[in-house]
Scaffold this motif. Structure first.
Motif, PDB file in Angstrom:
ATOM      1  N   THR A 146       0.840  -1.194   0.000  1.00  0.00           N
ATOM      2  CA  THR A 146       0.000   0.000   0.000  1.00  0.00           C
ATOM      3  C   THR A 146       0.879   1.249   0.000  1.00  0.00           C
ATOM      4  O   THR A 146       2.112   1.162   0.061  1.00  0.00           O
ATOM      5  CB  THR A 146      -0.939   0.062   1.225  1.00  0.00           C
ATOM      6  OG1 THR A 146      -0.178   0.393   2.398  1.00  0.00           O
ATOM      7  CG2 THR A 146      -1.663  -1.258   1.421  1.00  0.00           C
ATOM      8  N   VAL A 171      -6.110  -3.486  -1.807  1.00  0.00           N
ATOM      9  CA  VAL A 171      -5.109  -4.544  -1.994  1.00  0.00           C
ATOM     10  C   VAL A 171      -5.698  -5.672  -2.833  1.00  0.00           C
ATOM     11  O   VAL A 171      -5.071  -6.166  -3.775  1.00  0.00           O
ATOM     12  CB  VAL A 171      -4.610  -5.073  -0.631  1.00  0.00           C
ATOM     13  CG1 VAL A 171      -3.726  -6.311  -0.822  1.00  0.00           C
ATOM     14  CG2 VAL A 171      -3.836  -3.996   0.121  1.00  0.00           C
ATOM     15  N   GLU A 212      -0.531  -5.192   4.168  1.00  0.00           N
ATOM     16  CA  GLU A 212      -0.300  -3.869   4.726  1.00  0.00           C
ATOM     17  C   GLU A 212       0.635  -3.941   5.919  1.00  0.00           C
ATOM     18  O   GLU A 212       0.754  -4.982   6.572  1.00  0.00           O
ATOM     19  CB  GLU A 212      -1.625  -3.253   5.160  1.00  0.00           C
ATOM     20  CG  GLU A 212      -2.675  -3.183   4.069  1.00  0.00           C
ATOM     21  CD  GLU A 212      -3.955  -2.529   4.537  1.00  0.00           C
ATOM     22  OE1 GLU A 212      -3.958  -1.291   4.666  1.00  0.00           O
ATOM     23  OE2 GLU A 212      -4.944  -3.237   4.769  1.00  0.00           O
TER      24      GLU A 212
END
Length: 450
Positions: free
Chosen positions: A281, A309, A323
């Motif tokens: 991310t 995602v 993440e």
């Protein structure tokens, strides 16, 4: 699409405030039931985490779905990824999770999964939105939906998780397991102990009010202390609904989602099961991107949030993404982020390489990172503020290829997050403060002129 009811992670808010109130949830259950039953008789599976308001919302959803003529399968407390899995297993038309994830007990929310264990298609969300504007009616008594509890839901999910570990034995490993007093309290300990590990549990006694309270993936201090005190091999911290994981090595040092993602990718490459690249991310540490570049692994950044995602994973047909917060998607194993499954992939790397978590984490080097929140009185499109663009360009020129700059307006607070990463911590801190000052100055000038 309207955002009155659906956000990027379902519906979430403080209990007693719109939209998370019982009559809203009742109507939402009915609206979803009407949409899913349009093509015939339907059944929907409901799971929840351990926060006290889950009882109230479970009953409201059940009543709304029944009024629409939909049968209901109740799992009781169950991790979010377990509901995604069980919706597929029981061939339900949808799965519903009552949870506010890593938030405090007084928040709650609702998230939907499709029959395939993925997020709902936009057209289904839009149809439910439209149904919410129609007056609620109840089907005839003979057509009311029935509800039943799935007694073996936990056992099914435990066996599923164990199967993703590829037959490894955790015998000889001492693990401290922090369940955040959340939905994994009765499943995660069984997963790791049944694979042979010695498991010491903490934060595994939920009372409806203590979920995520100074524990779990967002607060690892207690876990770090217990790991070193118990001389354990490592610690595992899950969040309240079980879709995130953060680990702690034997020295008591936290190992975040970026590092875990690197270890899982490395293990998949050793197994020759790796495909394509990795999705991170905007907040993913630049050190992870550098590590993948050195190893020839494609890497792309998505917006912050599991929805984004997943979108990038499907777009590129890749298998792995995640993440820094520990929300990791192993798409070759399951359909959503799963903290227990992700932890097992890291443990597989430890077992099969014979290395410690501390050693494996040093395959990548995290760069120093500094973030400052700059408050603003109203929302602005910062990309269109010339003074900010000039300040960012100046900072990027100073960093060169040794780091990166990120400005990101918060989706939940009236702030702009100013973040800088680079090789030199002193330089990073200095540049971040300078840029934050420039952003604040530009926003004040803009707001005073309006």
């Amino acid at each position: 699409m309207s955002k009155r009811y659906f956000g990027t992670d379902g519906i979430r808010g403080k209990v007693g405030q719109f939209p998370v109130i019982p009559d809203f949830v009742l109507k939402l259950g009915w609206a979803a039931g009407k949409v899913f039953s349009r093509e015939g008789h339907s059944k929907i599976l409901i799971g929840k985490d351990t926060r006290i308001s889950g009882y109230m919302f479970e009953s409201a959803l059940e009543a709304g779905l029944s009024a629409a003529g939909v049968d209901v399968l109740l799992t009781g407390p169950m991790p979010t990824p377990a509901v995604a899995y069980l919706a597929r297993t029981f061939r339900a038309d949808a799965g519903i999770v009552i949870s506010a994830s890593h938030n405090a007990y007084y928040d709650n929310g609702i998230k939907f999964f499709s029959s395939e264990g993925t997020k709902l298609p936009d057209e289904i969300e839009q149809a439910i939105e439209a149904q919410m504007d129609i007056a609620m009616t109840t089907v005839d008594s003979a057509e009311l939906g029935k509800a039943r509890r799935i007694d073996d839901a936990a056992g099914r999910y435990i066996e599923f998780c164990k199967a993703t570990a590829g037959g490894i034995s955790l015998k000889g490993l001492k693990i401290i397991l922090d369940c955040a007093n959340g939905a994994t309290y009765h499943v995660a300990p069984a997963v790791f102990s049944e694979l042979g590990a010695e498991v010491v549990e903490i934060a595994s006694a939920p009372d409806g009010l203590n979920i995520n309270e100074k524990c779990g993936a967002t607060a690892t201090q207690r876990l770090q202390t217990v790991v070193t005190a118990e001389k354990a091999d490592l610690g595992i911290a899950l969040d309240g609904d079980g879709d995130r994981v953060i680990m702690v090595d034997h020295l008591g040092e936290e190992v975040d989602g970026d590092e875990l993602l690197y270890m899982i990718a490395a293990q998949m490459r050793r197994e020759e099961s790796f495909h394509g690249g990795v999705v991170g991310t905007l907040m993913t540490n630049f050190g992870l991107e550098q590590a993948y570049a050195r190893e020839g692994i494609p890497f792309v950044r998505a917006n912050v949030g599991d929805r984004y995602v997943m979108e990038q994973l499907y777009k590129h047909d890749w298998l792995l993404g995640g993440e820094s917060s520990g929300h990791i998607v192993c798409r070759h194993l399951t359909t959503t982020g799963d903290g227990t499954v992700a932890a097992l992939q890291v443990l597989k790397a430890i077992v099969e390489t014979g290395e410690t978590l501390n050693t494996l984490r040093h395959g990548m080097t995290k760069l120093p990172q500094k973030m400052i929140n700059v408050r603003m009185t109203q929302k602005h499109n910062i990309a269109e503020v010339e003074e900010i663009s000039v300040a960012v360009a100046k900072t990027e020129a100073q960093l060169g290829d040794r780091g990166r700059v990120l400005l990101r307006p918060s989706g939940t607070e009236p702030v702009v997050r100013v973040m800088i990463e680079g090789e030199n911590e002193e330089e990073v801190n200095s540049l971040c403060q300078q840029l934050a000052d420039e952003v604040e100055k530009a926003l004040l000038a803009l707001e005073s002129s309006e």
